[in-house]
Each structure stands twice: as structure tokens, then as C-alpha cells.
Design a protein around this motif. Structure first.
Motif, PDB file in Angstrom:
ATOM      1  N   GLU A  68      36.565  41.645  48.888  1.00  0.00           N
ATOM      2  CA  GLU A  68      36.046  41.700  50.305  1.00  0.00           C
ATOM      3  C   GLU A  68      35.863  40.443  51.114  1.00  0.00           C
ATOM      4  N   SER A  69      35.688  39.400  50.326  1.00  0.00           N
ATOM      5  CA  SER A  69      35.441  37.983  50.980  1.00  0.00           C
ATOM      6  C   SER A  69      36.491  37.302  50.689  1.00  0.00           C
ATOM      7  N   GLY A  70      37.861  37.642  50.248  1.00  0.00           N
ATOM      8  CA  GLY A  70      38.766  36.459  50.127  1.00  0.00           C
ATOM      9  C   GLY A  70      39.640  37.279  48.839  1.00  0.00           C
ATOM     10  N   VAL A  71      39.827  36.251  47.999  1.00  0.00           N
ATOM     11  CA  VAL A  71      40.616  36.624  46.574  1.00  0.00           C
ATOM     12  C   VAL A  71      39.825  35.986  45.366  1.00  0.00           C
ATOM     13  N   ASN A  72      40.119  36.514  44.185  1.00  0.00           N
ATOM     14  CA  ASN A  72      39.756  35.980  43.214  1.00  0.00           C
ATOM     15  C   ASN A  72      40.953  35.509  42.474  1.00  0.00           C
ATOM     16  N   ARG A  73      41.127  34.244  41.664  1.00  0.00           N
ATOM     17  CA  ARG A  73      42.145  33.556  41.270  1.00  0.00           C
ATOM     18  C   ARG A  73      42.068  33.352  39.719  1.00  0.00           C
ATOM     19  N   GLN A  92      46.098  36.512  41.388  1.00  0.00           N
ATOM     20  CA  GLN A  92      44.971  36.406  42.340  1.00  0.00           C
ATOM     21  C   GLN A  92      45.045  38.179  42.693  1.00  0.00           C
ATOM     22  N   THR A  93      43.584  38.430  42.970  1.00  0.00           N
ATOM     23  CA  THR A  93      43.395  39.727  43.359  1.00  0.00           C
ATOM     24  C   THR A  93      42.478  39.632  44.391  1.00  0.00           C
ATOM     25  N   PRO A  94      42.729  40.755  45.415  1.00  0.00           N
ATOM     26  CA  PRO A  94      41.802  40.715  46.707  1.00  0.00           C
ATOM     27  C   PRO A  94      40.621  41.073  46.379  1.00  0.00           C
ATOM     28  N   MET A 148      46.704  44.821  30.367  1.00  0.00           N
ATOM     29  CA  MET A 148      47.102  46.041  30.514  1.00  0.00           C
ATOM     30  C   MET A 148      46.354  46.999  31.012  1.00  0.00           C
ATOM     31  N   GLY A 149      45.057  46.698  31.299  1.00  0.00           N
ATOM     32  CA  GLY A 149      44.204  47.774  31.690  1.00  0.00           C
ATOM     33  C   GLY A 149      43.594  47.374  33.270  1.00  0.00           C
ATOM     34  N   GLY A 150      43.841  46.086  33.637  1.00  0.00           N
ATOM     35  CA  GLY A 150      43.399  45.939  35.003  1.00  0.00           C
ATOM     36  C   GLY A 150      41.872  45.112  34.653  1.00  0.00           C
ATOM     37  N   GLN A 151      40.978  45.792  35.653  1.00  0.00           N
ATOM     38  CA  GLN A 151      39.630  44.924  35.615  1.00  0.00           C
ATOM     39  C   GLN A 151      38.695  45.932  34.836  1.00  0.00           C
TER      40      GLN A 151
END
Length: 244
Positions: free
Chosen positions: A191-196, A187-189, A234-237
Motif C-alpha cells: 500500500e505504501s510502495g514496494v518491498n524488495r 519486488q512486491t507491491p 513456490m508458495g508466495g508469501q
């Protein structure tokens, strides 16, 4: 053709090429709050309600009432009835930690495995399970023994593990190498919550989709969306990361 156990989780079985290979032991890892226990509850519940497969739920962290309330909170309102009808067998922390001795606990579990016909098992969590052991060698020995016991008794099992690092490659433990498959919940934070997200990193004897896929947790549990996220371990988003 390899026989498979379907999870019944929308989108996940497709990523797995149909389900989990029968008798496999799969590690479910993630940070706190990523949905690991929900996935475990859903796997056991779907087995009993959709596939006529009995399940065993082992919890070193919760008592039976807590487990039932968690199941009901995501829409599994007949969970208690399934337990009463022996479709789901619960070993909670009061049972598993009664003797504070793994050999005694293992003997009790062995008797349950051999005397009943169950197809699925969830252990929540492996992190607490490992507190029985004093060193890495002992942990390795018993993890192998326990995994062999599960397979020998025809159980297709999910072992839930807490992950300290945000990204899986930063926190690879011994258990990763002793299981047949690894599934990570992320999960990543925002502004409106988290993405899973869910990532099936490894499954022996299976052709799998190894991309990272978005998922939601709602009434009825987890839903996996079968469109790969623009996300790299490996590289994040990337520029196409959902929620941007």
C-alpha cells in the motif's frame, strides 16, 4: 582455499560466504525496476574505491553520460573521475552497437580485455546482448564462448538480465544454466510502495544462504538485511511476510 571477489554490498557478501568466487560469471535477474543496474554499478564502483580492483561496464542500453548520471544519482559522485583515471572502463551502446555485428564487437572487447588489467565486469543487459543471435543454438554457442573469454581474462562478471515473470521459476532461460551463479532481485507491491528482496539461488563452489532476504535501495545503493524474509518462491508469501 577458494579466492573470492567481494561485492562490497552490505549484507550480500555475508550471504555469499564472503563474496563471489574469482573468475565466476553470475547472472543477475529481475523485473524492470528491481535494482539490477544499481547492483551492477555498485559492484564496479566498490571494486574501484574499496578494493583497488578495476572494472569494465558494458551497456547495450545506455550511453556513457546516462551511466554516469545513474551512478551519481545514488551517491557515486566521483564516478566520472574514476572513468577518467581508467579505474572504470565504459563501453556504452554507441560503442557496442556500432557495427551491429557480434564478431566485430567481440574482437574489440577481446583486445580491451587482453591489453588492460581489469578484475571486474558488468554486462547490462544480457537481454540486449542476445539480440545479436538468430536462434537458440547460436545464442548458446556465443554465450559459452563469451563466458570462457571472461574467465580466461581473470574477470569476475555480473550479467544482468530482464525477467518477464514475477517469480523466477516461471521464467528460466538458457543463460541460467550457462552461468556459475544466479541472483534474483524481486519486488512486491504494498500500500505504501514496494518491498524488495534478493535471492541467491545458485553459486557453484560456494556455501551460500539460500533464503530470500529483504533489501533496500537508498543513497549509496543497495543494502541487504541479513534476516530471512517469510517468503517462498513456490508458495508466495507466508504469514510472516514483511510489510503485512
Amino acid at each position: 582455499m577458494t579466492e573470492q571477489t567481494r561485492t562490497g554490498i552490505e549484507g550480500l557478501d555475508s550471504i555469499l560466504g564472503g563474496g563471489i568466487v574469482d573468475n565466476a560469471t553470475v547472472l543477475i535477474s529481475g523485473n524492470p525496476g528491481t535494482g539490477k543496474s544499481i547492483l551492477g554499478l555498485q559492484y564496479i564502483y566498490n571494486g574501484a574505491t574499496e578494493f583497488d580492483e578495476k572494472g569494465i561496464y558494458l551497456s547495450f542500453e545506455e550511453n556513457a553520460e546516462d551511466i554516469a548520471q545513474a551512478a551519481e544519482s545514488i551517491g557515486f559522485e566521483d564516478w566520472r573521475e574514476l572513468v577518467d583515471d581508467d579505474q572504470i572502463l565504459i563501453y556504452d551502446k554507441q560503442e557496442l552497437l556500432r557495427h551491429n555485428d557480434f564478431n566485430a564487437t567481440l574482437d574489440r572487447l577481446l583486445a580491451a580485455f587482453e591489453e588492460t588489467e581489469y578484475e571486474r565486469l558488468v554486462l547490462d543487459s544480457l537481454t540486449m546482448f542476445e539480440l545479436f543471435f538468430e536462434n537458440e543454438q547460436e545464442k548458446r554457442t556465443y554465450l559459452l564462448k563469451f563466458s570462457d573469454i571472461l574467465k580466461a581474462n581473470g574477470l569476475t562478471s555480473l550479467l544482468i538480465a530482464e525477467q518477464a515473470a514475477v517469480f523466477p521459476e516461471q521464467d528460466i532461460g538458457l543463460e541460467n544454466f550457462l552461468t556459475d551463479g544466479n541472483i534474483y532481485l524481486i519486488q512486491t507491491p504494498t500500500e505504501s510502495g514496494v518491498n524488495r528482496y534478493i535471492w541467491v539461488a545458485k553459486m557453484r563452489k560456494q556455501d551460500i544462504e539460500t533464503d530470500i532476504f529483504p533489501m533496500d535501495i537508498d543513497e549509496g545503493g543497495i543494502t541487504v538485511h541479513e534476516r530471512a524474509a517469510g517468503f517462498s518462491m513456490m508458495g508466495g508469501q507466508s504469514d510472516s511476510f514483511p510489510g503485512e
